[in-house]
Scaffold this active site. Structure first.
Site, PDB file in Angstrom:
ATOM      1  N   GLU A 561      -2.951  -7.949  21.195  1.00 50.81           N
ATOM      2  CA  GLU A 561      -4.218  -8.662  21.378  1.00 50.81           C
ATOM      3  C   GLU A 561      -4.221  -9.979  20.609  1.00 50.81           C
ATOM      4  O   GLU A 561      -4.789 -10.975  21.057  1.00 50.81           O
ATOM      5  CB  GLU A 561      -5.397  -7.781  20.942  1.00 50.81           C
ATOM      6  CG  GLU A 561      -5.546  -6.488  21.737  1.00 50.81           C
ATOM      7  CD  GLU A 561      -5.671  -6.712  23.238  1.00 50.81           C
ATOM      8  OE1 GLU A 561      -6.152  -7.787  23.662  1.00 50.81           O
ATOM      9  OE2 GLU A 561      -5.270  -5.819  24.006  1.00 50.81           O
ATOM     10  N   HIS A 564      -2.795 -12.849  22.613  1.00 47.97           N
ATOM     11  CA  HIS A 564      -3.774 -13.567  23.433  1.00 47.97           C
ATOM     12  C   HIS A 564      -4.545 -14.569  22.579  1.00 47.97           C
ATOM     13  O   HIS A 564      -4.804 -15.700  22.991  1.00 47.97           O
ATOM     14  CB  HIS A 564      -4.760 -12.575  24.061  1.00 47.97           C
ATOM     15  CG  HIS A 564      -4.177 -11.737  25.148  1.00 47.97           C
ATOM     16  ND1 HIS A 564      -3.504 -12.268  26.217  1.00 47.97           N
ATOM     17  CD2 HIS A 564      -4.193 -10.386  25.343  1.00 47.97           C
ATOM     18  CE1 HIS A 564      -3.117 -11.288  27.025  1.00 47.97           C
ATOM     19  NE2 HIS A 564      -3.523 -10.143  26.513  1.00 47.97           N
TER      20      HIS A 564
END
Length: 780
Positions: A561, A564
């Protein structure tokens, strides 16, 4: 998981704590970050670790800074509209009025100077819509207050419909097309402006823009219907039967502690749920094959009503594509991706399948040998069934697992705060950016557990804001996700002048940015709105005596994550349409998948992994053992993902409207598995009713496999597979940043890959390039 963001003309398709560290500095925040914050400085990152490892440390830190700065209440994310739920409605209405003014400017552009501004004006239009839609989408899914959820849902619906109307406004396309085709205008544009113009024209072409008024209205109505059906499909995902009854003999092999908390005893046996971790664990541990089969079928059968919703959804999507002039939704949706066409997607999947076939066969042979050893009279008819794979993969894992390893051994080296500290150190090493804990103003966060981090660049100062909502709470989604709440974008003086005229009582810069933070570079006299990001996980909160300890899987999830997030942070373009993760869907997972390789690298782990009590460094041999275990079964898992990608392609082909005898999603599933699967899928199953990725990633589910293949190649070619410190090399990090991350979506991704990998064969993309990526295989 990356939560797709809106852009104009695109629907939404993201223990005992250590002794409290003294606070060596006060992070002072102002609306504008100026020259004083642009100089590199020595910093102590212990506080970064401690605010995540202890709620008490976080509360003390937050309260001390709020008191020192005399913080005044602010709205969510510092947005001055969002001090209360009703503010979402005002925000939405004000935005719609702003959009109408921008539309009028675009349509009224006549002089060369005015027409030169068309891409920038359309980008402002996109940004205005996305400021509301992205925040509303996040708040309705995450905020614990039902009042905020309802208001966000209402605001989202209002502007979503308005966006669909803009999608089908011919004059906007005409003005953009005319400007792009006129050399006296387009020659004055930057390369980024030309890319923005081309992207928006493609988006217009997906919106029945050239059709009759009647067809354009039908397009708007059907697009709204697709959104409604997609939401209903996600909401109703569950097996046809919620429990299954099994007796004690059938449940032999299942840990009694697993059953104790989520099962119900009755006279004939035990009822266990058919979804969730108990069902998954039981399927992987039950010795009775017939019981495994019964449970598998119960877990994999959807209600008929859910299958009808799926059919309606896919057929309506296909009708939308037909209205826009495409033969299928996949054809329409892929035109601006690296793949470009469904044929190219299949070229990639075929090549990857061939590369993976030997791995699958070897794993299935090993499972079959174990199954035959369990049967009294084995014969040639015995085969591995769909309900066997998880069971025998688990047994193989037990066979090869070291007896000395305790299940929680690794987690002792991965407190949440230690991992966040490590991520900051890694990003400092690779890119020169670090995380600085910052106290949110009252009202800025949606729950007291949210940690705010300012992202500081060693030369440019503050470049992003990152909200970390990482702890479990009732009603919160368990799925990890990255949300872009606001993108980077250059703010010009005309915007500030417009805002000053419309809101004379407010500071002009605050008015232009809804009160949210910006960064100003006095050397270049440029002002950017800061990327604002939310990271969502579902970790157990720290206790009074112990920090949150992450499993190695959790560590890789957090690294994923954060991949990103770093894309959003470093992809600081002048236009929000192409900022950060707003790139082709089949390219957006590359930074996040690549980060999973860093999570397992010894040089990276040496930056931070320490035992939470003793401070001893992590023995890397234990990680290596875990990685070897994780790789067992990779072939069958990759095939499973290939089959899902093929199914996604079939569902978004012309089949929903042309299938002989009417569309049957279960028959399509069976056909895919019979043609391409190594393990037979029982005809009784209909698990496509749980395939939620069809909604957000329709026609692009292959993207994760595609980016895994690319990430493996990048890891070896750019970061030397981690050998000789390649994973912590600034020059390697700068290479990735300069060829991929900084561009966001403003450069053709094939050009990015070609430059990064120094491979001219990739530069123009196409079916051959897609097949080449497939031949690289998946190397985790």
């Amino acid at each position: 998981m990356l939560k797709p963001s809106c852009r104009l003309l695109r629907a939404f398709t993201c223990r005992a704590p250590r002794p409290p560290t003294s606070f060596p500095y006060v992070v002072r925040r102002s609306l504008i970050v100026g020259a004083a914050e642009t100089r590199p400085q020595e910093h102590n990152d212990d506080i970064l670790r401690d605010v995540f490892d202890s709620h008490k440390v976080w509360r003390d830190f937050r309260d001390a800074h709020q008191s020192a700065e005399h913080s005044q209440p602010k709205g969510l994310f510092e947005n001055h509209y969002l001090t209360k739920p009703e503010g979402f409605i005002e925000f939405s209405k004000t935005t719609a009025e702003q959009c109408q003014r921008l539309v009028a400017k675009v349509i009224g552009a006549s002089t060369v100077e005015e027409r030169c501004l068309v891409p920038k004006l359309l980008d402002r239009l996109s940004d205005s819509l996305c400021r509301v839609l992205d925040m509303a989408d996040f708040v309705r899914a995450t905020h614990p207050d039902p009042g905020f959820q309802e208001a966000a849902t209402e605001a989202y619906s209002m502007l979503y419909e308005f966006m669909n109307v803009l999608n089908t406004t011919p004059d906007l396309k005409i003005r953009l097309e005319d400007a792009l085709d006129d050399p006296s205008v387009s020659a004055k544009w930057t390369e980024e402006e030309k890319m923005v113009a081309r992207i928006l024209l493609k988006d217009f072409s997906k919106s029945a823009i050239d059709a009759s008024d009647e067809k354009r209205q039908a397009f708007v109505d059907l697009s709204t219907r697709v959104n409604q059906l997609g939401s209903k499909f996600i909401r109703d995902m569950r097996p046809e039967t919620s429990t299954i009854s099994l007796n004690n003999r059938q449940l032999k092999g299942v840990d009694p502690l697993v059953l104790q908390h989520a099962s119900k005893r009755h006279l004939t046996g035990i009822s266990i749920p058919t979804s969730g971790p108990v069902a998954f664990t039981a399927l992987r541990s039950m010795k009775d094959e017939s019981a495994r089969k019964d449970l598998y079928l119960a877990m994999k059968t959807s209600p008929k009503a859910q299958l009808q919703t799926l059919s309606d959804f896919l057929q309506t999507r296909a009708m939308v594509a037909n209205l826009a002039g495409y033969s299928s939704y996949a054809e329409m949706h892929l035109m601006d991706k690296l793949a470009k066409t469904p044929v190219a997607v299949n070229s990639f999947l075929d090549a990857l399948s061939r590369d993976n076939k030997g791995h699958v066969r070897q794993e299935l042979d090993e499972m079959l040998a174990m199954k035959k050893a369990e049967v009294d009279n084995p014969d040639s008819s015995i085969q591995i069934e769909a309900w066997d794979t998880g069971y025998y993969q688990a047994k193989l894992g037990d066979k090869y697992r070291s007896r000395s390893r305790r299940p929680d051994f690794l987690s002792a080296y991965f407190s949440l705060g230690t991992v966040m500290q490590g991520l900051s150190r890694l990003f400092t090493t690779l890119y020169g950016v670090r995380f600085v804990p910052t106290a949110p103003a009252p009202g800025e966060a949606w729950t007291p557990d949210v940690r705010r981090l300012d992202v500081m660049d060693e030369t440019e100062g503050r470049i992003a804001v990152l909200y970390c909502d990482l702890f479990a709470r009732p009603g919160k989604s368990p799925n990890p996700a990255h949300f872009t709440l606001r993108c980077s974008r250059l703010i010009d003086a005309s915007e500030i002048d417009d805002a000053a005229a419309l809101h004379p009582t407010l500071d002009p810069l605050q008015a232009a940015n809804d009160g949210m933070s910006v960064s100003h570079n006095p050397r270049t006299n440029t002002t950017y709105q800061l990327p604002t990001i939310a990271l969502i996980c579902d970790f157990q909160p720290p206790s009074a005596t112990e920090p949150t300890l992450l499993s190695f899987r959790d560590v890789r999830t957090l690294f994923h994550e954060m991949g990103h997030a770093i894309h959003s942070i470093l992809g600081r373009t002048a236009h929000q349409v192409v900022s950060g993760t707003r790139c082709a869907t089949d390219f957006a997972e590359l930074p996040s998948v690549l980060m999973e390789h860093f999570a397992a690298d010894p040089a990276v782990l040496a930056l931070f992994a320490r035992h939470w009590q003793t401070g001893a460094p992590l023995p890397y041999g234990m990680v290596a053992e875990r990685l070897a275990l994780d790789r067992r079964g990779q072939g069958t898992e990759t095939e499973h993902q290939i089959l899902l990608a093929l199914l996604d392609q079939a569902y978004h082909s012309s089949l929903p409207l042309t299938m002989q005898g009417g569309f049957d999603s279960t028959k399509v599933l069976q056909d895919v598995y019979e043609r391409r699967g190594s393990v037979r899928e029982p005809r009784e199953t209909s698990w496509q009713g749980f395939f939620g990725h069809l909604v957000e990633y329709g026609g692009t589910y292959y993207s994760y496999l595609f980016d895994r293949a690319i990430a493996g190649k990048v890891w070896e070619s750019v970061f030397d597979g981690g050998r000789d410190g390649g994973a912590v090399s600034r020059s390697n990090g700068e290479r990735l940043k300069n060829e991929v991350l900084k561009w966001g979506g403003s450069r053709d991704p094939w050009r990015c890959l070609s430059a990064l990998l120094k491979d001219e064969q990739l530069r123009d993309g196409g079916e051959l390039a897609m097949a080449k990526v497939g031949r690289w295989g998946v190397k985790d």
